[in-house]
Write a protein that holds these residues in place. Structure first.
Motif, PDB file in Angstrom:
ATOM      1  N   ALA A 206       0.888  -1.243  -0.119  1.00 32.71           N
ATOM      2  CA  ALA A 206       0.020  -0.137  -0.007  1.00 32.71           C
ATOM      3  C   ALA A 206       0.860   1.287   0.194  1.00 32.71           C
ATOM      4  O   ALA A 206       0.387   2.192  -0.763  1.00 32.71           O
ATOM      5  CB  ALA A 206      -0.837   0.060   1.273  1.00 32.71           C
ATOM      6  N   PHE A 207       2.143   1.310   0.764  1.00 29.26           N
ATOM      7  CA  PHE A 207       2.873   2.336   0.731  1.00 29.26           C
ATOM      8  C   PHE A 207       3.603   2.492  -0.793  1.00 29.26           C
ATOM      9  O   PHE A 207       3.534   3.996  -0.954  1.00 29.26           O
ATOM     10  CB  PHE A 207       3.971   2.048   1.745  1.00 29.26           C
ATOM     11  CG  PHE A 207       5.111   3.141   1.781  1.00 29.26           C
ATOM     12  CD1 PHE A 207       4.985   4.542   1.785  1.00 29.26           C
ATOM     13  CD2 PHE A 207       6.324   2.599   0.969  1.00 29.26           C
ATOM     14  CE1 PHE A 207       6.251   5.312   1.461  1.00 29.26           C
ATOM     15  CE2 PHE A 207       7.424   3.495   0.715  1.00 29.26           C
ATOM     16  CZ  PHE A 207       7.223   4.837   1.313  1.00 29.26           C
ATOM     17  N   LEU A 208       3.974   1.571  -1.340  1.00 28.14           N
ATOM     18  CA  LEU A 208       4.636   1.643  -2.553  1.00 28.14           C
ATOM     19  C   LEU A 208       3.798   2.241  -3.560  1.00 28.14           C
ATOM     20  O   LEU A 208       4.008   3.061  -4.510  1.00 28.14           O
ATOM     21  CB  LEU A 208       5.145   0.379  -2.872  1.00 28.14           C
ATOM     22  CG  LEU A 208       6.475  -0.086  -2.427  1.00 28.14           C
ATOM     23  CD1 LEU A 208       6.940  -1.518  -2.925  1.00 28.14           C
ATOM     24  CD2 LEU A 208       7.604   0.850  -2.360  1.00 28.14           C
ATOM     25  N   ARG A 209       2.390   1.858  -3.560  1.00 27.18           N
ATOM     26  CA  ARG A 209       1.414   2.447  -4.585  1.00 27.18           C
ATOM     27  C   ARG A 209       1.290   3.939  -4.372  1.00 27.18           C
ATOM     28  O   ARG A 209       0.996   4.788  -5.054  1.00 27.18           O
ATOM     29  CB  ARG A 209       0.100   1.577  -4.314  1.00 27.18           C
ATOM     30  CG  ARG A 209       0.488   0.356  -4.793  1.00 27.18           C
ATOM     31  CD  ARG A 209      -0.865  -0.701  -4.573  1.00 27.18           C
ATOM     32  NE  ARG A 209      -0.862  -1.963  -4.946  1.00 27.18           N
ATOM     33  CZ  ARG A 209      -1.369  -2.484  -5.959  1.00 27.18           C
ATOM     34  NH1 ARG A 209      -2.156  -1.803  -6.895  1.00 27.18           N
ATOM     35  NH2 ARG A 209      -1.056  -3.997  -6.318  1.00 27.18           N
ATOM     36  N   HIS A 228      -2.046  11.802   0.101  1.00 31.61           N
ATOM     37  CA  HIS A 228      -1.645  10.605  -0.393  1.00 31.61           C
ATOM     38  C   HIS A 228      -1.353   9.369   0.576  1.00 31.61           C
ATOM     39  O   HIS A 228      -0.224   9.398   1.292  1.00 31.61           O
ATOM     40  CB  HIS A 228      -0.036  10.681  -1.201  1.00 31.61           C
ATOM     41  CG  HIS A 228      -0.319  11.678  -2.618  1.00 31.61           C
ATOM     42  ND1 HIS A 228      -0.600  11.004  -3.649  1.00 31.61           N
ATOM     43  CD2 HIS A 228      -0.169  12.915  -2.652  1.00 31.61           C
ATOM     44  CE1 HIS A 228      -0.650  11.973  -4.513  1.00 31.61           C
ATOM     45  NE2 HIS A 228      -0.538  13.156  -3.878  1.00 31.61           N
ATOM     46  N   VAL A 229      -2.382   8.868   0.950  1.00 30.50           N
ATOM     47  CA  VAL A 229      -2.400   8.123   2.131  1.00 30.50           C
ATOM     48  C   VAL A 229      -2.381   6.620   1.598  1.00 30.50           C
ATOM     49  O   VAL A 229      -3.120   6.120   0.755  1.00 30.50           O
ATOM     50  CB  VAL A 229      -3.874   8.155   2.983  1.00 30.50           C
ATOM     51  CG1 VAL A 229      -3.825   7.235   4.245  1.00 30.50           C
ATOM     52  CG2 VAL A 229      -3.925   9.673   3.517  1.00 30.50           C
ATOM     53  N   PRO A 230      -1.634   5.609   2.212  1.00 38.13           N
ATOM     54  CA  PRO A 230      -1.638   4.294   1.821  1.00 38.13           C
ATOM     55  C   PRO A 230      -2.890   3.689   2.158  1.00 38.13           C
ATOM     56  O   PRO A 230      -3.679   3.767   2.898  1.00 38.13           O
ATOM     57  CB  PRO A 230      -0.537   3.699   2.705  1.00 38.13           C
ATOM     58  CG  PRO A 230       0.275   4.725   3.101  1.00 38.13           C
ATOM     59  CD  PRO A 230      -0.659   5.952   3.343  1.00 38.13           C
ATOM     60  N   GLY A 231      -3.302   2.953   0.725  1.00 38.24           N
ATOM     61  CA  GLY A 231      -4.532   2.578   0.702  1.00 38.24           C
ATOM     62  C   GLY A 231      -4.764   0.921   1.585  1.00 38.24           C
ATOM     63  O   GLY A 231      -4.662   0.080   0.878  1.00 38.24           O
ATOM     64  N   LEU A 232      -4.562   1.093   2.808  1.00 38.78           N
ATOM     65  CA  LEU A 232      -4.444  -0.186   3.683  1.00 38.78           C
ATOM     66  C   LEU A 232      -5.831  -1.206   3.333  1.00 38.78           C
ATOM     67  O   LEU A 232      -5.338  -2.457   3.274  1.00 38.78           O
ATOM     68  CB  LEU A 232      -4.328   0.152   5.087  1.00 38.78           C
ATOM     69  CG  LEU A 232      -3.741  -1.118   6.246  1.00 38.78           C
ATOM     70  CD1 LEU A 232      -2.749  -1.870   5.674  1.00 38.78           C
ATOM     71  CD2 LEU A 232      -3.661  -0.733   7.513  1.00 38.78           C
ATOM     72  N   ALA A 233      -6.844  -0.894   3.397  1.00 41.09           N
ATOM     73  CA  ALA A 233      -7.934  -1.553   3.205  1.00 41.09           C
ATOM     74  C   ALA A 233      -8.131  -2.391   1.995  1.00 41.09           C
ATOM     75  O   ALA A 233      -8.019  -3.665   2.049  1.00 41.09           O
ATOM     76  CB  ALA A 233      -9.190  -0.768   3.401  1.00 41.09           C
ATOM     77  N   GLY A 234      -7.668  -1.622   0.898  1.00 39.85           N
ATOM     78  CA  GLY A 234      -7.792  -2.173  -0.363  1.00 39.85           C
ATOM     79  C   GLY A 234      -6.411  -3.315  -0.436  1.00 39.85           C
ATOM     80  O   GLY A 234      -6.514  -4.319  -0.968  1.00 39.85           O
TER      81      GLY A 234
END
Length: 406
Positions: A206-209, A228-234
């Motif tokens: 999620a961070f790299l994306r 730009h927040v990491p999409g942890l749920a996805g």
């Protein structure tokens, strides 16, 4: 002072400007050596700080054969070899591979995993975080895309006691009963304990994306620009991990290990100023295993009755010993940026309640987390102690006061 201070200067010229990088991460590793004033430097990632008896022997042998005869324990529980001679890179790599310390040439710098060092040894904690370490390390090395992580990106795995949860991880796992909290930035989810290592890997994805979308060259989560927040749920969903959001999660806060006995079958010692000679490394043995810690110490799976023997070898075995809680950067003559031989001053530091760190320049490399006394060389022969100008001749008294009165 508070350890919210970064050991790495901001990359932009103004503090309110967004961070933008146009270069790759030059963090040293076992294969990418750094040239210092005292020779070349290699940083060996030790996930969870874990070493076998054979690997401890190997480090001691390598330090003597190729380096300056010592090994530094870093604030992430990794190992640094200094004073390496020019042209020894291939020989060093071959020795590390032979000892199982270099399982992946492509991923060796991204294996930054700190874990509760006493997990599984003293009866505290909700899970054996060291088992999480082994699984996460294998997952990292097996994911080709994970090689794109920076050598500074940090995984923190806390067994629930709160000793490492506050060490500034980019991805933090905290055990809680049969579950685990996985946190990235201010977002957190609860997952089954068995899924925790896979959840940590998904969080890195999620961070790299998010970093690719931001386009600012961020190496760490805190460097991502607003929005730009990491999409942890996805990421968790893509990994097939069942998770539920954790609203306003509070990370546990516990004290670092104190030197001394650790349960019935282990002991904890500190490396003087974070550095072990080859002889001190060998003095740790025999041991079922050792674990380097982020407080520049070593958990030794051995009979605690050996503590007097370890103290005789120069290791710090008591919390009230003068060397307990004292750390320093490399200083002169090893670092060209340093303004003083801060290690010589640190060796004279009096005992005290608070940790103290001696820095040769404003980068404050290797400073501890939490609350600590800041001793900074100024270049004119004197120092700043928590910002107060202090003549070198008055340094011991000023440090003693700062360590005991705050």
């Amino acid at each position: 002072m508070l350890a919210a201070m970064s050991a790495t200067p901001h990359a932009s010229s103004q503090r309110d400007e967004p961070l933008i990088r146009d270069r790759g991460d030059a963090c040293p590793g076992a294969l990418r050596l750094h040239r210092a004033d005292d020779g070349f430097l290699a940083r060996l990632r030790l996930p969870g700080g874990w070493l076998t008896e054979r690997q401890v022997e190997l480090l001691a042998d390598v330090a003597e054969a190729l380096g300056d005869g010592g090994v530094s324990v870093t604030s992430r529980g990794n190992a640094e070899l200094r004073g390496l001679r020019d042209g020894c890179g291939s020989e060093l790599a071959a020795l590390l591979v032979r000892g199982g310390l270099l399982p992946s040439a492509t991923h060796e710098r991204v294996r930054n995993i700190v874990a509760s060092p006493a997990a599984g040894l003293d009866g505290f904690g909700c899970a054996d975080a060291q088992l999480w370490v082994r699984e996460l390390d294998a997952l990292l090395c097996g994911a080709a895309w994970a090689a794109a992580l920076s050598g500074r990106f940090l995984f923190v795995l806390d067994d629930g006691r709160g000793d490492v949860a506050g060490l500034g991880g980019d991805v933090t796992l905290v055990a809680a009963g049969g579950h685990a909290l996985v946190r990235v930035g201010r977002r957190a989810f609860r997952v089954a304990g068995a899924d925790a290592p896979r959840a940590a890997l998904a969080a890195a994805d999620a961070f790299l994306r998010a970093a690719a979308d931001a386009g600012n060259g961020a190496w760490r989560v805190r460097e991502l620009p607003e929005g730009h927040v990491p999409g942890l749920a996805g990421a968790l969903a893509r990994a097939g991990i069942a998770a539920e959001p954790a609203t306003d999660p509070v990370l546990p806060h516990g004290a670092p290990l104190a030197p001394g006995p650790l349960g019935a079958d282990a002991a904890y010692v500190l490396a003087p100023l974070g550095r072990l000679t080859a002889a001190q490394l060998r003095a740790l043995l025999p041991a079922d295993e050792v674990r380097f810690t982020p407080w520049r110490g070593v958990v030794v799976r051995t009979d605690p009755a050996r503590l007097p023997e370890l103290e005789a070898g120069g290791l710090v075995t008591r919390a009230d010993a003068p060397g307990a809680g004292v750390t320093a950067c490399t200083g002169r003559p090893g670092c060209a940026k340093s303004l003083a031989d801060v290690r010589a001053e640190a060796a004279r530091a009096p005992a005290g309640r608070l940790p103290v760190h001696f820095s040769g320049c404003e980068r404050r490399c290797g400073h501890p987390h939490g609350t600590w006394v800041d001793v900074l060389a100024t270049g004119d022969g004197d120092y700043l102690v928590d910002g107060a100008a202090t003549p070198r001749t008055s340094l011991p008294e000023a440090v003693a006061t700062a360590r005991t009165t705050r």
